[in-house]
Design a protein around this motif. Sequence first.
Motif, mmCIF file in Angstrom:
data_model
loop_
_atom_site.group_PDB
_atom_site.id
_atom_site.type_symbol
_atom_site.label_atom_id
_atom_site.label_comp_id
_atom_site.label_asym_id
_atom_site.label_seq_id
_atom_site.Cartn_x
_atom_site.Cartn_y
_atom_site.Cartn_z
ATOM 1 N N TYR A 87 0.953 -0.961 0.512
ATOM 2 C CA TYR A 87 -0.101 -0.011 0.701
ATOM 3 C C TYR A 87 0.885 0.845 -0.354
ATOM 4 O O TYR A 87 0.910 2.613 -0.340
ATOM 5 C CB TYR A 87 -0.852 0.343 1.269
ATOM 6 C CG TYR A 87 -1.492 -0.990 1.529
ATOM 7 C CD1 TYR A 87 -2.438 -1.889 0.211
ATOM 8 C CD2 TYR A 87 -1.992 -1.557 2.949
ATOM 9 C CE1 TYR A 87 -3.063 -2.771 0.271
ATOM 10 C CE2 TYR A 87 -3.432 -2.297 2.595
ATOM 11 C CZ TYR A 87 -3.594 -2.721 1.338
ATOM 12 O OH TYR A 87 -4.771 -3.935 1.984
ATOM 13 N N LEU A 88 2.070 1.110 0.833
ATOM 14 C CA LEU A 88 2.572 2.226 1.032
ATOM 15 C C LEU A 88 3.901 2.627 0.498
ATOM 16 O O LEU A 88 4.099 3.704 0.157
ATOM 17 C CB LEU A 88 3.258 2.784 2.787
ATOM 18 C CG LEU A 88 1.781 2.828 3.294
ATOM 19 C CD1 LEU A 88 2.611 2.566 4.949
ATOM 20 C CD2 LEU A 88 0.911 4.043 3.260
ATOM 21 N N LYS A 89 4.607 1.934 -0.772
ATOM 22 C CA LYS A 89 5.779 1.328 -0.974
ATOM 23 C C LYS A 89 5.887 2.569 -1.837
ATOM 24 O O LYS A 89 5.287 3.104 -2.798
ATOM 25 C CB LYS A 89 6.295 0.139 -1.712
ATOM 26 C CG LYS A 89 5.403 -0.235 -3.022
ATOM 27 C CD LYS A 89 6.216 -1.842 -3.142
ATOM 28 C CE LYS A 89 5.367 -2.579 -3.983
ATOM 29 N NZ LYS A 89 5.542 -3.709 -4.231
ATOM 30 N N PRO A 90 6.523 2.970 -2.332
ATOM 31 C CA PRO A 90 6.767 3.967 -3.962
ATOM 32 C C PRO A 90 6.377 3.891 -5.087
ATOM 33 O O PRO A 90 6.627 2.169 -4.691
ATOM 34 C CB PRO A 90 8.346 4.650 -3.439
ATOM 35 C CG PRO A 90 9.299 4.385 -1.804
ATOM 36 C CD PRO A 90 8.230 3.152 -1.858
ATOM 37 N N GLY A 91 5.840 4.568 -5.854
ATOM 38 C CA GLY A 91 5.415 3.473 -7.225
ATOM 39 C C GLY A 91 4.266 2.297 -6.462
ATOM 40 O O GLY A 91 3.641 2.570 -8.482
ATOM 41 N N SER A 92 3.605 2.450 -5.482
ATOM 42 C CA SER A 92 2.117 2.058 -5.829
ATOM 43 C C SER A 92 1.136 2.894 -6.440
ATOM 44 O O SER A 92 0.839 4.379 -6.267
ATOM 45 C CB SER A 92 1.595 1.788 -4.155
ATOM 46 O OG SER A 92 0.642 1.735 -3.414
ATOM 47 N N ARG A 93 0.359 2.179 -6.721
ATOM 48 C CA ARG A 93 -1.045 3.140 -7.361
ATOM 49 C C ARG A 93 -2.192 3.571 -6.372
ATOM 50 O O ARG A 93 -2.754 4.734 -6.398
ATOM 51 C CB ARG A 93 -1.826 2.605 -8.155
ATOM 52 C CG ARG A 93 -0.984 1.594 -9.770
ATOM 53 C CD ARG A 93 -0.397 2.431 -9.974
ATOM 54 N NE ARG A 93 -1.314 3.157 -11.070
ATOM 55 C CZ ARG A 93 -0.815 3.967 -12.372
ATOM 56 N NH1 ARG A 93 0.616 4.545 -12.092
ATOM 57 N NH2 ARG A 93 -2.014 4.686 -12.905
ATOM 58 N N MET A 94 -1.693 3.302 -4.789
ATOM 59 C CA MET A 94 -2.879 3.850 -3.901
ATOM 60 C C MET A 94 -3.157 5.129 -3.979
ATOM 61 O O MET A 94 -1.787 5.395 -3.803
ATOM 62 C CB MET A 94 -2.420 2.707 -2.551
ATOM 63 C CG MET A 94 -3.245 2.861 -1.390
ATOM 64 S SD MET A 94 -4.790 2.252 -1.920
ATOM 65 C CE MET A 94 -4.337 0.416 -1.463
ATOM 66 N N GLY A 95 -3.969 5.758 -4.041
ATOM 67 C CA GLY A 95 -4.746 7.104 -3.021
ATOM 68 C C GLY A 95 -3.507 7.869 -4.172
ATOM 69 O O GLY A 95 -3.657 9.210 -4.000
#
Length: 262
Positions: A87-95
């Motif tokens: 959810y939080l890692k760089p590059g995640s599409r979340m948010g």
Amino acid sequence: MRIAGMSLAVACFVSAAAAGTSPQPARTSVGEAPVRSILWVGNSFFYYNNGIGNMITAMSKAAGNPVRSTLVAIGGSGIDWHDVDGYLKPGSRMGYYSIVDNEVRLNKSGRQYDTMVVMDCSQCPIHPQLGRIFHEYARIDADTARKYGVRPVFFMSWAYKDQPEMTAQLAEAYTREGNANDALVIPAGLAFARAIERRPGLELYQPDKRHPHKVGTYLAACTAFAALTGRSPVGNTYTAGIDAETAAFLQSVAWDTVPGLS
């Protein structure tokens, strides 16, 4: 009898904390930087009544300090069901985008959330087999959040309506993990117990005696608002369609419950 049991459970927790046999919260704020964007990670307790995140967004907007909320909830899930790193890692599409007033708005690239609020399943922290998983993943999730510059917060859930003894048990479990991981704990469960003690006729639960009625979600949102912002929810004009007198009562209960503020 059940109301008396709920009051006794809370009284026992408070007395134990005062005597030093049960933990008191070491952290009473998220820190100096204001909360601007929240990732809520949990289960159906979060998504009932159109979601606690939406209520927090509306309350913060009414208070003049808008907060963006994203809810990731899996019905019946425990803390270990969620891929917080994903959810939080760089590059995640979340948010990376939001829908505001029916308009899609792209958010700035990079870290999308400054705060993550996590809860375990309703019984897991005090379950004889699953409690160890709560202990393990509270640490994992707190460490993961900080790795990405996000503040971890734990959400203390409430007792089942017909099992008031859960209040003190959950309070102790969440407070211990909050202290162990230097994380703020939102004491929603204690707010439920206090509201029931002060106004036994007010229904906070769905007929299943577990999930929150809209009044219960609003109380939890008021408690979260106070804990996360350090500001009183009393007088907030957003009431989620609840009558003004009841909303004022819930706002007051929430403010009285959050440690170090009222």
